[in-house]
Design a protein around this motif. Structure first.
Motif, PDB file in Angstrom:
ATOM      1  N   ALA A 127     -31.511  -2.528  44.981  1.00 35.86           N
ATOM      2  CA  ALA A 127     -31.938  -3.627  45.860  1.00 35.86           C
ATOM      3  C   ALA A 127     -32.061  -4.921  45.063  1.00 35.86           C
ATOM      4  CB  ALA A 127     -33.262  -3.281  46.529  1.00 35.86           C
ATOM      5  N   GLU A 128     -32.567  -4.834  43.844  1.00 37.94           N
ATOM      6  CA  GLU A 128     -32.690  -6.024  42.990  1.00 37.94           C
ATOM      7  C   GLU A 128     -31.316  -6.574  42.624  1.00 37.94           C
ATOM      8  OE1 GLU A 128     -34.922  -4.563  39.710  1.00 37.94           O
ATOM      9  OE2 GLU A 128     -36.882  -4.818  40.687  1.00 37.94           O
ATOM     10  N   VAL A 129     -30.374  -5.697  42.331  1.00 37.34           N
ATOM     11  CA  VAL A 129     -29.028  -6.140  41.970  1.00 37.34           C
ATOM     12  C   VAL A 129     -28.399  -6.914  43.124  1.00 37.34           C
ATOM     13  CG1 VAL A 129     -26.684  -5.366  41.415  1.00 37.34           C
ATOM     14  CG2 VAL A 129     -28.640  -4.312  40.278  1.00 37.34           C
ATOM     15  N   ARG A 130     -28.533  -6.397  44.320  1.00 36.49           N
ATOM     16  CA  ARG A 130     -27.936  -7.067  45.466  1.00 36.49           C
ATOM     17  C   ARG A 130     -28.658  -8.384  45.767  1.00 36.49           C
ATOM     18  NH1 ARG A 130     -24.063  -4.049  48.158  1.00 36.49           N
ATOM     19  NH2 ARG A 130     -23.928  -5.810  49.567  1.00 36.49           N
ATOM     20  N   GLN A 131     -29.958  -8.406  45.592  1.00 35.67           N
ATOM     21  CA  GLN A 131     -30.713  -9.603  45.914  1.00 35.67           C
ATOM     22  C   GLN A 131     -30.434 -10.741  44.936  1.00 35.67           C
ATOM     23  OE1 GLN A 131     -34.998  -9.187  45.695  1.00 35.67           O
ATOM     24  NE2 GLN A 131     -35.330 -10.918  47.058  1.00 35.67           N
ATOM     25  N   GLN A 132     -30.398 -10.414  43.637  1.00 31.75           N
ATOM     26  CA  GLN A 132     -30.251 -11.471  42.642  1.00 31.75           C
ATOM     27  C   GLN A 132     -28.795 -11.764  42.277  1.00 31.75           C
ATOM     28  OE1 GLN A 132     -32.772  -9.831  39.650  1.00 31.75           O
ATOM     29  NE2 GLN A 132     -31.202  -8.487  38.769  1.00 31.75           N
ATOM     30  N   GLY A 133     -27.884 -10.856  42.652  1.00 38.83           N
ATOM     31  CA  GLY A 133     -26.468 -11.101  42.415  1.00 38.83           C
ATOM     32  C   GLY A 133     -25.964 -10.653  41.054  1.00 38.83           C
ATOM     33  N   TYR A 134     -26.746  -9.935  40.306  1.00 36.98           N
ATOM     34  CA  TYR A 134     -26.321  -9.420  39.006  1.00 36.98           C
ATOM     35  C   TYR A 134     -27.261  -8.291  38.594  1.00 36.98           C
ATOM     36  CZ  TYR A 134     -30.215 -12.273  37.262  1.00 36.98           C
ATOM     37  OH  TYR A 134     -31.444 -12.822  37.053  1.00 36.98           O
ATOM     38  N   ALA A 135     -26.823  -7.503  37.606  1.00 35.83           N
ATOM     39  CA  ALA A 135     -27.651  -6.440  37.046  1.00 35.83           C
ATOM     40  C   ALA A 135     -28.169  -6.888  35.682  1.00 35.83           C
ATOM     41  CB  ALA A 135     -26.848  -5.151  36.898  1.00 35.83           C
ATOM     42  N   TYR A 136     -29.454  -6.695  35.462  1.00 37.30           N
ATOM     43  CA  TYR A 136     -30.103  -7.064  34.203  1.00 37.30           C
ATOM     44  C   TYR A 136     -30.814  -5.815  33.709  1.00 37.30           C
ATOM     45  CZ  TYR A 136     -32.683 -10.036  30.893  1.00 37.30           C
ATOM     46  OH  TYR A 136     -33.183 -10.628  29.756  1.00 37.30           O
TER      47      TYR A 136
END
Length: 256
Positions: A181-190
């Motif tokens: 969900a975080e990846v989709r929301q922020q537009g990248y994986a960290y």
């Protein structure tokens, strides 16, 4: 289940080719037979035919390895090669800025397969390699591909088995759902310390002409606060590759 002697010749040949790995690129016929479950005589005959066609080759010590002819045929019309060639100038630009590892990964089955990697001497530790694989849930590239993957893919991964590389790896269904969900929301994986505690991965989606995610561009840098600075570099490069592939604009966070 079909027994080995009921398999087609093509199936047996495929098992022989799959017996090789990056860790053990050269094998004896006996080792091939043991790994494939084939009788030594059958393995020897098939290896001989594959060698004759150039799909396998023999070293001076008679050990067998993948042949150049197989590489030639694979590359000749590979869509992965076109993707890699398009991405390479952008990857080189990122590498000039970051100075560590820059990678291009694609979805293959339930894993991320790395098509290309640029590195430098004294770069941070990195377990990936060209033609290497990692679980989707453990790597920054894999998380981007999984986040934009099909519902069936997500279901398979979420209900499958997990092996945590480090305590930071999102290796439970609950943690993985939050991470996706975080990846989709922020537009990248960290991903700080997901694969190795000293390394941090940042990845962004690369889209094709139809707007769908076709790859992930990522960097592996030291796991320290300064890593946040590479996020815009990675995202800009991924958008550049997408544009070069003909992706529609404004699709970075679009649903698949």
């Amino acid at each position: 289940m079909r027994t080995p002697h009921q398999e087609s010749v093509l199936s047996r040949a495929a098992r022989i080719l799959e017996a090789f790995s990056q860790e053990e690129p050269a094998l004896t016929v006996s080792e091939i037979a043991r790994r494939t479950g084939l009788h030594v005589a059958t393995a020897s005959r098939l290896v001989g035919e594959l060698v004759a066609h150039g799909f396998l080759g023999r070293d001076d010590d008679r050990r067998v390895r993948i042949g150049v002819r197989l590489w030639e045929l694979a590359v000749r019309a590979s869509p992965a090669l076109s993707l890699r060639d398009t991405a390479m100038p952008f990857m080189e630009g990122v590498h000039d800025v970051v100075g560590h590892h820059v990678q291009l990964g694609v979805l293959d089955g339930d894993e991320v397969l790395f098509l290309e990697r640029l590195s430098a001497p004294n770069s941070v530790i990195n377990y990936t390699r060209i033609a290497g694989r990692l679980p989707l849930y453990a790597s920054s590239s894999g998380l981007v591909l999984l986040a934009h993957g099909s519902a069936d893919l997500k279901q398979r991964v979420l209900t499958g088995s997990f092996t945590a590389c480090t305590p930071a790896t999102p290796a439970t269904p609950a943690r993985l759902r939050v991470t996706l969900a975080e990846v989709r929301q922020q537009g990248y994986a960290y991903c700080p310390g997901y694969v190795h505690e000293e390394a941090l991965g940042v990845a962004a989606a690369v889209r094709g002409a139809n707007g769908r995610v076709v790859a992930a561009l990522s960097v592996i840098v030291p796991n320290d606060p300064g890593a946040q600075a590479v996020v815009p570099v990675v995202r800009t490069a991924a958008r550049g590759v997408s544009r070069a592939l003909g992706a529609p604009t404004g699709k970075e966070t679009a649903e698949v």
